[in-house]
Design an enzyme around this catalytic site. Structure first.
Site, PDB file in Angstrom:
ATOM      1  N   LYS A 119       3.844  -5.737 -40.355  1.00  0.00           N
ATOM      2  CA  LYS A 119       3.580  -7.177 -40.367  1.00  0.00           C
ATOM      3  C   LYS A 119       3.101  -7.615 -41.762  1.00  0.00           C
ATOM      4  O   LYS A 119       2.793  -6.769 -42.611  1.00  0.00           O
ATOM      5  CB  LYS A 119       2.537  -7.498 -39.283  1.00  0.00           C
ATOM      6  CG  LYS A 119       3.066  -7.263 -37.851  1.00  0.00           C
ATOM      7  CD  LYS A 119       1.976  -7.516 -36.817  1.00  0.00           C
ATOM      8  CE  LYS A 119       2.528  -7.395 -35.393  1.00  0.00           C
ATOM      9  NZ  LYS A 119       1.446  -7.589 -34.380  1.00  0.00           N
ATOM     10  N   TYR A 153       8.832 -13.181 -30.088  1.00  0.00           N
ATOM     11  CA  TYR A 153       7.649 -13.178 -29.217  1.00  0.00           C
ATOM     12  C   TYR A 153       7.809 -14.122 -28.020  1.00  0.00           C
ATOM     13  O   TYR A 153       6.816 -14.600 -27.490  1.00  0.00           O
ATOM     14  CB  TYR A 153       6.407 -13.545 -30.028  1.00  0.00           C
ATOM     15  CG  TYR A 153       5.844 -12.401 -30.854  1.00  0.00           C
ATOM     16  CD1 TYR A 153       5.552 -11.156 -30.270  1.00  0.00           C
ATOM     17  CD2 TYR A 153       5.561 -12.561 -32.203  1.00  0.00           C
ATOM     18  CE1 TYR A 153       5.019 -10.112 -31.015  1.00  0.00           C
ATOM     19  CE2 TYR A 153       5.022 -11.508 -32.960  1.00  0.00           C
ATOM     20  CZ  TYR A 153       4.753 -10.294 -32.354  1.00  0.00           C
ATOM     21  OH  TYR A 153       4.206  -9.267 -33.085  1.00  0.00           O
ATOM     22  N   PHE A 212      -2.811 -17.788 -27.930  1.00  0.00           N
ATOM     23  CA  PHE A 212      -2.754 -17.301 -29.319  1.00  0.00           C
ATOM     24  C   PHE A 212      -1.362 -17.380 -29.920  1.00  0.00           C
ATOM     25  O   PHE A 212      -1.157 -16.985 -31.074  1.00  0.00           O
ATOM     26  CB  PHE A 212      -3.283 -15.857 -29.402  1.00  0.00           C
ATOM     27  CG  PHE A 212      -2.569 -14.865 -28.503  1.00  0.00           C
ATOM     28  CD1 PHE A 212      -1.360 -14.297 -28.890  1.00  0.00           C
ATOM     29  CD2 PHE A 212      -3.110 -14.512 -27.276  1.00  0.00           C
ATOM     30  CE1 PHE A 212      -0.696 -13.384 -28.079  1.00  0.00           C
ATOM     31  CE2 PHE A 212      -2.453 -13.593 -26.445  1.00  0.00           C
ATOM     32  CZ  PHE A 212      -1.245 -13.030 -26.854  1.00  0.00           C
ATOM     33  N   ARG A 253       4.669   3.593 -29.848  1.00  0.00           N
ATOM     34  CA  ARG A 253       3.487   2.809 -29.467  1.00  0.00           C
ATOM     35  C   ARG A 253       2.213   3.641 -29.623  1.00  0.00           C
ATOM     36  O   ARG A 253       1.171   3.124 -30.019  1.00  0.00           O
ATOM     37  CB  ARG A 253       3.608   2.337 -28.012  1.00  0.00           C
ATOM     38  CG  ARG A 253       4.772   1.410 -27.745  1.00  0.00           C
ATOM     39  CD  ARG A 253       4.479  -0.011 -28.029  1.00  0.00           C
ATOM     40  NE  ARG A 253       3.474  -0.586 -27.161  1.00  0.00           N
ATOM     41  CZ  ARG A 253       3.118  -1.871 -27.208  1.00  0.00           C
ATOM     42  NH1 ARG A 253       3.699  -2.688 -28.084  1.00  0.00           N
ATOM     43  NH2 ARG A 253       2.196  -2.343 -26.402  1.00  0.00           N
ATOM     44  N   THR A 291      -3.086  -2.419 -28.843  1.00  0.00           N
ATOM     45  CA  THR A 291      -2.881  -3.755 -29.425  1.00  0.00           C
ATOM     46  C   THR A 291      -4.129  -4.255 -30.148  1.00  0.00           C
ATOM     47  O   THR A 291      -4.042  -4.761 -31.262  1.00  0.00           O
ATOM     48  CB  THR A 291      -2.495  -4.746 -28.307  1.00  0.00           C
ATOM     49  OG1 THR A 291      -1.309  -4.267 -27.681  1.00  0.00           O
ATOM     50  CG2 THR A 291      -2.264  -6.140 -28.848  1.00  0.00           C
ATOM     51  N   ARG A 301      -3.250   1.464 -36.239  1.00  0.00           N
ATOM     52  CA  ARG A 301      -4.213   0.367 -36.063  1.00  0.00           C
ATOM     53  C   ARG A 301      -5.648   0.900 -36.040  1.00  0.00           C
ATOM     54  O   ARG A 301      -6.575   0.253 -36.555  1.00  0.00           O
ATOM     55  CB  ARG A 301      -3.896  -0.400 -34.781  1.00  0.00           C
ATOM     56  CG  ARG A 301      -2.621  -1.257 -34.906  1.00  0.00           C
ATOM     57  CD  ARG A 301      -2.106  -1.636 -33.539  1.00  0.00           C
ATOM     58  NE  ARG A 301      -0.997  -2.595 -33.577  1.00  0.00           N
ATOM     59  CZ  ARG A 301      -0.265  -2.892 -32.516  1.00  0.00           C
ATOM     60  NH1 ARG A 301      -0.511  -2.317 -31.342  1.00  0.00           N
ATOM     61  NH2 ARG A 301       0.724  -3.759 -32.614  1.00  0.00           N
ATOM     62  N   ASN A 314      -3.177  -6.973 -36.882  1.00  0.00           N
ATOM     63  CA  ASN A 314      -3.084  -5.579 -36.447  1.00  0.00           C
ATOM     64  C   ASN A 314      -1.932  -4.792 -37.084  1.00  0.00           C
ATOM     65  O   ASN A 314      -1.487  -3.776 -36.550  1.00  0.00           O
ATOM     66  CB  ASN A 314      -3.102  -5.475 -34.916  1.00  0.00           C
ATOM     67  CG  ASN A 314      -1.904  -6.113 -34.246  1.00  0.00           C
ATOM     68  OD1 ASN A 314      -1.033  -6.677 -34.924  1.00  0.00           O
ATOM     69  ND2 ASN A 314      -1.840  -6.027 -32.928  1.00  0.00           N
ATOM     70  N   HIS A 316       4.094  -3.684 -35.620  1.00  0.00           N
ATOM     71  CA  HIS A 316       4.709  -3.995 -34.327  1.00  0.00           C
ATOM     72  C   HIS A 316       5.547  -2.811 -33.872  1.00  0.00           C
ATOM     73  O   HIS A 316       6.198  -2.159 -34.690  1.00  0.00           O
ATOM     74  CB  HIS A 316       5.620  -5.231 -34.442  1.00  0.00           C
ATOM     75  CG  HIS A 316       6.488  -5.407 -33.231  1.00  0.00           C
ATOM     76  ND1 HIS A 316       6.034  -6.055 -32.100  1.00  0.00           N
ATOM     77  CD2 HIS A 316       7.738  -4.964 -32.935  1.00  0.00           C
ATOM     78  CE1 HIS A 316       6.992  -6.015 -31.163  1.00  0.00           C
ATOM     79  NE2 HIS A 316       8.029  -5.358 -31.653  1.00  0.00           N
ATOM     80  N   GLU A 321      15.200  -6.363 -29.429  1.00  0.00           N
ATOM     81  CA  GLU A 321      14.593  -6.588 -30.750  1.00  0.00           C
ATOM     82  C   GLU A 321      15.502  -6.074 -31.872  1.00  0.00           C
ATOM     83  O   GLU A 321      15.660  -6.749 -32.900  1.00  0.00           O
ATOM     84  CB  GLU A 321      13.211  -5.930 -30.798  1.00  0.00           C
ATOM     85  CG  GLU A 321      12.215  -6.650 -29.896  1.00  0.00           C
ATOM     86  CD  GLU A 321      10.873  -5.950 -29.728  1.00  0.00           C
ATOM     87  OE1 GLU A 321      10.031  -6.488 -28.987  1.00  0.00           O
ATOM     88  OE2 GLU A 321      10.665  -4.875 -30.321  1.00  0.00           O
TER      89      GLU A 321
HETATM   90  P1  DAT Z   1       1.717  -5.431 -29.010  1.00  0.00           P
HETATM   91  O1  DAT Z   1       1.876  -5.959 -30.413  1.00  0.00           O
HETATM   92  O2  DAT Z   1       0.764  -4.257 -28.970  1.00  0.00           O
HETATM   93  O3  DAT Z   1       3.020  -5.160 -28.314  1.00  0.00           O
HETATM   94  P2  DAT Z   1       1.572  -7.848 -27.388  1.00  0.00           P
HETATM   95  O4  DAT Z   1       3.055  -7.761 -27.285  1.00  0.00           O
HETATM   96  O5  DAT Z   1       0.796  -8.006 -26.114  1.00  0.00           O
HETATM   97  O6  DAT Z   1       0.965  -6.571 -28.156  1.00  0.00           O
HETATM   98  O7  DAT Z   1       1.152  -9.050 -28.340  1.00  0.00           O
HETATM   99  C1  DAT Z   1       1.860  -9.282 -29.522  1.00  0.00           C
HETATM  100  C2  DAT Z   1       0.882  -9.592 -30.626  1.00  0.00           C
HETATM  101  O8  DAT Z   1       0.156 -10.761 -30.291  1.00  0.00           O
HETATM  102  C3  DAT Z   1      -0.188  -8.513 -30.861  1.00  0.00           C
HETATM  103  O9  DAT Z   1       0.270  -7.462 -31.698  1.00  0.00           O
HETATM  104  C4  DAT Z   1      -1.271  -9.311 -31.486  1.00  0.00           C
HETATM  105  C5  DAT Z   1      -1.172 -10.661 -30.783  1.00  0.00           C
HETATM  106  N1  DAT Z   1      -2.103 -10.721 -29.648  1.00  0.00           N
HETATM  107  C6  DAT Z   1      -1.979 -10.068 -28.463  1.00  0.00           C
HETATM  108  N2  DAT Z   1      -3.009 -10.325 -27.654  1.00  0.00           N
HETATM  109  C7  DAT Z   1      -3.815 -11.181 -28.348  1.00  0.00           C
HETATM  110  C8  DAT Z   1      -5.046 -11.826 -28.071  1.00  0.00           C
HETATM  111  N3  DAT Z   1      -5.661 -11.661 -26.899  1.00  0.00           N
HETATM  112  N4  DAT Z   1      -5.564 -12.617 -29.042  1.00  0.00           N
HETATM  113  C9  DAT Z   1      -4.946 -12.792 -30.222  1.00  0.00           C
HETATM  114  N5  DAT Z   1      -3.779 -12.217 -30.546  1.00  0.00           N
HETATM  115  C10 DAT Z   1      -3.223 -11.417 -29.629  1.00  0.00           C
HETATM  116 MG    MG Z   2       4.486  -6.390 -27.614  1.00  0.00          MG
END
Ligand code: DAT
Ligand code: MG
Length: 151
Positions: free
Chosen positions: A11, A51, A59, A87, A93, A104, A114, A117, A128
């Site tokens: 990222k 996303y 968020f 992962r 996450t 991370r 973080n 991805h 993706e």
């Molecule tokens: P990941 O990136 O581990 O697959 P995700 O798909 O649930 O996690 O979410 C995508 C991204 O969104 C994640 O890397 C960071 C952000 N994110 C997730 N949960 C969040 C939260 N509770 N507050 C702020 N940002 C968040």
């Molecule tokens: Mg995800």
């Protein structure tokens, strides 16, 4: 199978912090094979599509703004159980819950910064990879180390 593919991206914060090489190294040293990589600055629409499952989350706007804040280093990595193990290499996450030894867990604090991805499963990986890469950008080759990594 050893041909499972996952989409991994550094990222904007990871790119700016000089973590591309370290992230590549972790996947390489584990035994995964890089089959695609490029530096990209995708549009807002592209990131909203990436996303789209999170579009109702509070968020979401901040997440898209963060992803638009600089170039992203996009990759495809191939190997047995690449999605699940990818992962695990990334860590949880929320970096405060990520184990030390994960990307991370070693480099991040805030969930909104973080660093990386990774696809959460084989189906999302296919979607993706299709979104981020053209078919001719994904290489097909046998890694010379294959028989030293797989029994
Ligand atoms: P990941 O990136 O581990 O697959 P995700 O798909 O649930 O996690 O979410 C995508 C991204 O969104 C994640 O890397 C960071 C952000 N994110 C997730 N949960 C969040 C939260 N509770 N507050 C702020 N940002 C968040
Ligand atoms: Mg995800």
């Amino acid at each position: 199978s050893a041909s499972e593919q996952t989409f991994i991206a550094v990222k904007p914060d990871g790119v700016q912090r000089g973590l591309i090489g370290d992230i590549i190294s972790r996947f390489e040293k584990r035994g995964y094979k890089m089959v695609a990589a490029k530096m990209v600055s995708p549009s807002k629409e592209h990131l909203e599509k990436h996303y789209e499952d999170l579009k109702e989350k509070p968020f979401f706007t901040g997440l898209v703004t963060y992803m638009l804040s600089g170039p992203i280093f996009a990759m495809v990595w191939e190997g047995r159980d690449a999605c699940k193990t990818g992962r695990a290499i990334l860590g949880a996450t929320n970096p405060l819950a990520s184990a030390p030894g994960t990307i991370r867990g070693d480099y991040a604090i805030d969930v909104g910064r973080n660093v990386c991805h990774g696809s959460d499963g084989v189906e999302s990986a296919k979607k993706e990879i299709d979104l981020w890469f053209k078919p001719d950008e994904v290489a097909k080759y046998k890694n010379a180390q294959f028989d030293w990594i797989y029994e």
